[in-house]
Design a protein around this motif. Structure first.
Motif, PDB file in Angstrom:
ATOM      1  N   GLY A  16      -0.864  83.759 -47.761  1.00 52.17           N
ATOM      2  CA  GLY A  16      -0.105  84.120 -48.952  1.00 52.17           C
ATOM      3  C   GLY A  16       0.736  82.976 -49.475  1.00 52.17           C
ATOM      4  O   GLY A  16       0.968  81.982 -48.799  1.00 52.17           O
ATOM      5  N   VAL A  17       1.205  83.137 -50.715  1.00 49.50           N
ATOM      6  CA  VAL A  17       2.087  82.140 -51.320  1.00 49.50           C
ATOM      7  C   VAL A  17       3.531  82.439 -50.913  1.00 49.50           C
ATOM      8  O   VAL A  17       3.843  83.542 -50.463  1.00 49.50           O
ATOM      9  N   TYR A  18       4.399  81.463 -51.091  1.00 47.49           N
ATOM     10  CA  TYR A  18       5.820  81.641 -50.762  1.00 47.49           C
ATOM     11  C   TYR A  18       6.635  80.699 -51.644  1.00 47.49           C
ATOM     12  O   TYR A  18       6.068  79.944 -52.461  1.00 47.49           O
ATOM     13  N   THR A  19       7.928  80.712 -51.514  1.00 47.66           N
ATOM     14  CA  THR A  19       8.813  79.867 -52.313  1.00 47.66           C
ATOM     15  C   THR A  19       9.317  78.729 -51.444  1.00 47.66           C
ATOM     16  O   THR A  19      10.244  78.921 -50.641  1.00 47.66           O
ATOM     17  N   PRO A  20       8.718  77.552 -51.545  1.00 43.64           N
ATOM     18  CA  PRO A  20       9.018  76.462 -50.612  1.00 43.64           C
ATOM     19  C   PRO A  20      10.474  76.008 -50.584  1.00 43.64           C
ATOM     20  O   PRO A  20      10.938  75.501 -49.571  1.00 43.64           O
ATOM     21  N   ASP A  21      11.189  76.151 -51.711  1.00 41.60           N
ATOM     22  CA  ASP A  21      12.582  75.692 -51.700  1.00 41.60           C
ATOM     23  C   ASP A  21      13.535  76.720 -51.082  1.00 41.60           C
ATOM     24  O   ASP A  21      14.711  76.452 -50.896  1.00 41.60           O
ATOM     25  N   LYS A  22      13.008  77.904 -50.751  1.00 44.30           N
ATOM     26  CA  LYS A  22      13.843  78.926 -50.129  1.00 44.30           C
ATOM     27  C   LYS A  22      13.275  79.422 -48.800  1.00 44.30           C
ATOM     28  O   LYS A  22      14.016  79.889 -47.940  1.00 44.30           O
ATOM     29  N   ASP A  23      11.940  79.331 -48.647  1.00 43.65           N
ATOM     30  CA  ASP A  23      11.283  79.869 -47.463  1.00 43.65           C
ATOM     31  C   ASP A  23      10.670  78.742 -46.640  1.00 43.65           C
ATOM     32  O   ASP A  23      10.560  77.605 -47.093  1.00 43.65           O
ATOM     33  N   PHE A  33      14.768  83.095 -45.518  1.00 42.21           N
ATOM     34  CA  PHE A  33      16.193  82.909 -45.264  1.00 42.21           C
ATOM     35  C   PHE A  33      16.987  83.964 -46.009  1.00 42.21           C
ATOM     36  O   PHE A  33      16.673  84.322 -47.149  1.00 42.21           O
ATOM     37  N   CYS A  34      18.009  84.479 -45.339  1.00 43.87           N
ATOM     38  CA  CYS A  34      18.941  85.411 -45.958  1.00 43.87           C
ATOM     39  C   CYS A  34      20.178  84.596 -46.328  1.00 43.87           C
ATOM     40  O   CYS A  34      20.837  84.033 -45.442  1.00 43.87           O
ATOM     41  N   TYR A  35      20.472  84.532 -47.616  1.00 44.32           N
ATOM     42  CA  TYR A  35      21.536  83.656 -48.098  1.00 44.32           C
ATOM     43  C   TYR A  35      22.844  84.428 -48.285  1.00 44.32           C
ATOM     44  O   TYR A  35      22.862  85.607 -48.624  1.00 44.32           O
ATOM     45  N   PHE A  36      23.953  83.712 -48.062  1.00 44.07           N
ATOM     46  CA  PHE A  36      25.280  84.295 -48.155  1.00 44.07           C
ATOM     47  C   PHE A  36      26.123  83.494 -49.142  1.00 44.07           C
ATOM     48  O   PHE A  36      25.854  82.326 -49.399  1.00 44.07           O
ATOM     49  N   LYS A  37      27.143  84.147 -49.667  1.00 43.88           N
ATOM     50  CA  LYS A  37      28.062  83.428 -50.543  1.00 43.88           C
ATOM     51  C   LYS A  37      28.766  82.314 -49.775  1.00 43.88           C
ATOM     52  O   LYS A  37      29.065  81.256 -50.322  1.00 43.88           O
ATOM     53  N   GLU A  38      29.048  82.584 -48.511  1.00 45.43           N
ATOM     54  CA  GLU A  38      29.669  81.587 -47.653  1.00 45.43           C
ATOM     55  C   GLU A  38      28.924  81.566 -46.325  1.00 45.43           C
ATOM     56  O   GLU A  38      28.413  82.585 -45.868  1.00 45.43           O
ATOM     57  N   GLY A  39      28.866  80.426 -45.686  1.00 42.02           N
ATOM     58  CA  GLY A  39      28.230  80.324 -44.383  1.00 42.02           C
ATOM     59  C   GLY A  39      26.786  79.885 -44.462  1.00 42.02           C
ATOM     60  O   GLY A  39      26.192  79.745 -45.529  1.00 42.02           O
ATOM     61  N   THR A  40      26.207  79.679 -43.290  1.00 44.72           N
ATOM     62  CA  THR A  40      24.842  79.176 -43.174  1.00 44.72           C
ATOM     63  C   THR A  40      23.832  80.308 -43.333  1.00 44.72           C
ATOM     64  O   THR A  40      24.003  81.380 -42.753  1.00 44.72           O
ATOM     65  N   ASP A  45      12.052  86.495 -39.542  1.00 44.91           N
ATOM     66  CA  ASP A  45      10.595  86.647 -39.547  1.00 44.91           C
ATOM     67  C   ASP A  45      10.233  87.843 -40.421  1.00 44.91           C
ATOM     68  O   ASP A  45      10.651  88.979 -40.138  1.00 44.91           O
ATOM     69  N   VAL A  46       9.462  87.631 -41.462  1.00 43.40           N
ATOM     70  CA  VAL A  46       9.114  88.716 -42.384  1.00 43.40           C
ATOM     71  C   VAL A  46       8.221  89.768 -41.737  1.00 43.40           C
ATOM     72  O   VAL A  46       8.053  90.862 -42.292  1.00 43.40           O
ATOM     73  N   GLN A  47       7.643  89.451 -40.590  1.00 42.20           N
ATOM     74  CA  GLN A  47       6.821  90.435 -39.887  1.00 42.20           C
ATOM     75  C   GLN A  47       7.657  91.509 -39.205  1.00 42.20           C
ATOM     76  O   GLN A  47       7.166  92.607 -38.914  1.00 42.20           O
ATOM     77  N   THR A  48       8.938  91.205 -38.961  1.00 44.59           N
ATOM     78  CA  THR A  48       9.773  92.141 -38.203  1.00 44.59           C
ATOM     79  C   THR A  48      11.084  92.490 -38.891  1.00 44.59           C
ATOM     80  O   THR A  48      11.716  93.492 -38.541  1.00 44.59           O
ATOM     81  N   HIS A  49      11.520  91.659 -39.859  1.00 42.32           N
ATOM     82  CA  HIS A  49      12.837  91.849 -40.469  1.00 42.32           C
ATOM     83  C   HIS A  49      12.770  91.678 -41.982  1.00 42.32           C
ATOM     84  O   HIS A  49      11.781  91.198 -42.527  1.00 42.32           O
ATOM     85  N   PHE A  50      13.857  92.066 -42.638  1.00 41.52           N
ATOM     86  CA  PHE A  50      13.993  91.837 -44.073  1.00 41.52           C
ATOM     87  C   PHE A  50      15.467  91.602 -44.395  1.00 41.52           C
ATOM     88  O   PHE A  50      16.361  91.921 -43.599  1.00 41.52           O
ATOM     89  N   CYS A  51      15.704  91.019 -45.549  1.00 40.97           N
ATOM     90  CA  CYS A  51      17.071  90.724 -45.985  1.00 40.97           C
ATOM     91  C   CYS A  51      17.439  91.660 -47.122  1.00 40.97           C
ATOM     92  O   CYS A  51      16.679  91.838 -48.082  1.00 40.97           O
ATOM     93  N   TYR A  52      18.616  92.273 -47.016  1.00 39.69           N
ATOM     94  CA  TYR A  52      19.133  93.102 -48.105  1.00 39.69           C
ATOM     95  C   TYR A  52      20.581  92.714 -48.321  1.00 39.69           C
ATOM     96  O   TYR A  52      21.385  92.778 -47.383  1.00 39.69           O
TER      97      TYR A  52
END
Length: 288
Positions: A16-23, A33-40, A45-52
């Motif tokens: 599959g395709v993905y977004t290289p500057d974020k994934d 990657f799960c991004y935050f307003k502050e912090g790293t 792994d998209v096979q087991t988790h997701f970001c909300y």
């Protein structure tokens, strides 16, 4: 096979395709990657988790979901429940009911394994009856204090011998034996540590035997009330009624935790603490 992103060619990741500057594609597996307003940002792994929002969750039955509207219970998506108009997490909270009336949301915790497992309320009861009171009319931290008779609330044992008393439907007041079972469940092969793992880790007086709350029971140092307005041992001890009456008239058994003792004690000794049935203690209910 490849795909184009921002004028550059990239290999497909796991087809599959993905977004290289974020994934990130690592060993042929897509890592997001799960991004935050502050912090790293946190990689997952998209096979087991997701970001909300700004949090990573485990997939539920292999699918993502909206955590603001659903809970994942036993790998099944369930619509969040409400109590008095407020959403609650069915994994560690319940809606306390008396008949058709919603009393409020309470935290709960299961302690022990197998046939010895017990599910307890993880906060003190706050259900108003005659013979109960809150210190300075503030129930927010310690809940209510009950005389023994108020706790029993004219209840009689059900077919299993349980006394509901002031507890919500489906819950009952613990017996002396059930308090002792709780202590056995948390101590296992280590003696005199029940107090440490049952006590809240924040509110108590600082001491070598301060609580860790490793069990999630969250016992608070509410002390006890001598009358409608007078309180004793606050910040130092926690007292919880049992239904079991003492051999001495006017007394009943209770469980006590102390700031300076690592263990937990089930007692009917009114000499040590000056406790009688007319004293007002905290209540923790046990699931039927």
């Amino acid at each position: 096979k490849k795909f184009c992103f921002d004028m550059e060619l990239y290999d497909l990741c796991d087809g599959g395709v993905y977004t290289p500057d974020k994934d990130l594609c690592e060993s042929g597996k897509l890592q997001k990657f799960c991004y935050f307003k502050e912090g790293t940002p946190i990689r997952y792994d998209v096979q087991t988790h997701f970001c909300y929002g700004e949090k990573v969750y485990e997939l539920c039955g292999g699918e993502d979901y909206d955590p603001t509207k659903y809970d994942c219970v036993e790998n099944q998506k369930q619509k969040k429940k409400t109590c008095k108009g407020i959403q609650y997490n069915t994994e560690n909270e319940f809606c306390a009911m008396r008949g058709s009336i919603e009393i409020g949301i309470y935290k709960m915790v299961t302690i022990g394994t197998g046939d010895k497992a017990q599910t307890w309320m993880a906060q003190n009861l706050d259900y108003e009856v005659t013979g109960s009171s809150c210190y300075n009319e503030d129930c927010s931290q310690y809940g209510r204090y009950y005389t023994w008779n108020a706790a029993i609330n004219n209840s009689t044992p059900d077919v299993n011998g349980n006394i509901q008393g002031v507890c919500p439907d489906g819950w009952h007041l613990p017996t002396k034996a059930e308090w002792e079972q709780l202590i056995q469940n948390v101590e296992e092969n280590k003696k005199n540590i029940a107090g440490i793992v049952l006590k809240d880790s924040v509110v108590w007086i600082d001491h070598d035997d301060k609580g860790t709350n490793a069990t999630g029971f969250s016992a608070l140092p509410a002390g006890y009330m001598i009358s409608d307005t007078d309180r004793s041992d606050d910040k130092q001890r926690a007292f919880f009624w049992s239904t079991t009456e003492s051999e001495t008239e006017g007394n009943a058994y209770y469980m006590v935790l102390s700031y300076n003792y690592a263990g937990a004690v089930v007692s009917n000794n009114n000499t040590d603490h000056n406790i009688s049935k007319t004293s007002r203690l905290s209540i923790r209910c046990l699931k039927d």
